[in-house]
Design a protein around this motif. Structure first.
Motif, PDB file in Angstrom:
ATOM      1  N   ILE A 148       0.865  -1.180   0.000  1.00 31.67           N
ATOM      2  CA  ILE A 148       0.000   0.000   0.000  1.00 31.67           C
ATOM      3  C   ILE A 148       0.899   1.226   0.000  1.00 31.67           C
ATOM      4  N   ILE A 149       0.678   2.106  -0.965  1.00 28.18           N
ATOM      5  CA  ILE A 149       1.570   3.267  -1.102  1.00 28.18           C
ATOM      6  C   ILE A 149       0.752   4.563  -1.181  1.00 28.18           C
ATOM      7  N   GLU A 150       1.473   5.662  -1.058  1.00 31.58           N
ATOM      8  CA  GLU A 150       0.874   6.974  -1.309  1.00 31.58           C
ATOM      9  C   GLU A 150       1.819   7.788  -2.175  1.00 31.58           C
ATOM     10  N   MET A 151       1.262   8.752  -2.876  1.00 35.99           N
ATOM     11  CA  MET A 151       2.060   9.670  -3.683  1.00 35.99           C
ATOM     12  C   MET A 151       1.793  11.086  -3.198  1.00 35.99           C
ATOM     13  N   ARG A 152       2.852  11.802  -2.924  1.00 41.28           N
ATOM     14  CA  ARG A 152       2.750  13.197  -2.485  1.00 41.28           C
ATOM     15  C   ARG A 152       3.462  14.100  -3.476  1.00 41.28           C
ATOM     16  N   PRO A 153       2.950  15.322  -3.684  1.00 41.70           N
ATOM     17  CA  PRO A 153       1.829  15.954  -2.977  1.00 41.70           C
ATOM     18  C   PRO A 153       0.453  15.472  -3.419  1.00 41.70           C
ATOM     19  N   GLY A 154       0.341  14.709  -4.497  1.00 46.03           N
ATOM     20  CA  GLY A 154      -0.976  14.273  -4.946  1.00 46.03           C
ATOM     21  C   GLY A 154      -1.735  15.434  -5.570  1.00 46.03           C
TER      22      GLY A 154
END
Length: 330
Positions: A255-261
């Motif tokens: 599970i990942i996130e991308m910033r700043p999005g």
């Protein structure tokens, strides 16, 4: 997780080499000579014969029993010499082919974020330095790159008595830069002359230190939608991002996130951002599927996001990592 270096370079590249310099100096031709891959793939690039988007290509470098170096595509499992003896795999590299035109300087800067070393290509039949030769070198000097290879290209287009003057200008240009003491290799890349010397110098580059035992962190330099027009809804695939891990391991189903999005601006609160969350569906290096990816070469990551988010490099410049491990946006 115990990972052997020999297994790593068999499956994915471990070194990113940026190819920089002024437009039409021979960067894409050099990339093709080493990797066998043409990085100019878009219609606008083919029509104008220039690189616009960041091009990337992978290659393996093998050594036979006589010490001769050979390059092959990234998906080549092994090479044999004339006697059927397996050659030794020395390096697995990714080449980042940067656009040299002034209009696409921002694309070049995006590519510089993942480079470990640089090949600076200078066309010796033009005035030295050309504007983007200067600007590209200034851009990479501002990041943590200490290893440079300088190529004096198009030697077949000048007279022999002009060479000393040209070489003096190159040395003067490189003075007081990180590339000042770099090896200068005379070439005619279009004719394949001295390309093997460039490959020999690449092999001598150090194995760069990687921080694997940290949360995954990836810099995105490409993103795109692989779905064809008029694709049925139930057959749609998620978006693809391409780039390089700087830290940690990335695996399928992470599970990942991308910033700043997504980010917005209003008068009262200024900039606000909202990260994009997703799951890693698959990992790939060229045509090879990966169970996990480590820091080093360029990889592609398929995410279960709306593919329109990845279209036309919309996610370039974002940072990808495990949830709640990325730095704050500023």
């Amino acid at each position: 997780m115990k990972i052997k270096y020999s297994d790593i370079i068999k499956n994915q590249p471990t070194t990113n080499i940026g190819v920089i310099g002024h437009v039409a100096s021979g960067k894409s031709t050099l990339t093709y000579q080493i990797t066998g891959t043409k990085t100019q793939k878009f219609a606008s690039e083919l029509e104008r014969n220039i690189t616009i988007q960041i091009g990337y290509a992978n290659a393996k470098i093998f050594q036979d029993t006589k010490g001769v170096l050979h390059t092959a595509s990234s998906d080549t499992e092994s090479l044999q010499d004339e006697y059927g003896i397996d050659m030794k795999l020395l390096k697995h590299i990714s080449i980042v082919d940067c656009p040299g035109h002034e209009s696409y300087m921002s694309n070049m800067i995006n590519g510089s974020a993942v480079m470990d070393a640089c090949v600076l290509v200078i066309a010796t039949n033009e005035n030295i330095p050309q504007p983007q030769t200067y600007e590209h070198l200034q851009a990479v000097e501002n990041i943590d790159i200490d290893d440079y290879i300088v190529i004096q290209n198009k030697m077949d287009l000048i007279k022999s008595n002009e060479n000393l003057t040209k070489l003096t200008k190159i040395n003067s240009f490189l003075k007081n830069t990180k590339a000042e003491k770099s090896k200068i290799i005379p070439t005619s890349i279009q004719k394949g002359i001295n390309v093997k010397e460039v490959i020999k110098t690449i092999v001598k580059l150090p194995n760069f230190e990687r921080k694997i035992n940290e949360p995954a962190r990836m810099i995105i330099i490409r993103s795109f939608d692989i779905n064809k027009q008029n694709q049925r809804y139930d057959r749609l695939q998620g978006g693809i991002v391409g780039g390089s891990l700087t830290n940690g391991l990335l695996k399928e189903d992470d599970i990942i996130e991308m910033r700043p999005g997504f980010y917005t601006k209003n008068k009262d609160e200024g900039f606000k951002y909202k990260p994009v969350y997703s799951t890693v569906r698959s990992l790939q290096s060229d045509t090879r599927k990966l169970k996990y990816a480590i820091p080093g070469g360029l990889i592609g990551v398929k995410l279960d996001i709306d593919p329109s988010l990845a279209k036309n490099n919309f996610l370039v410049g974002q940072m990808l990592g495990h949830v709640n491990t990325l730095p704050e946006v500023y």
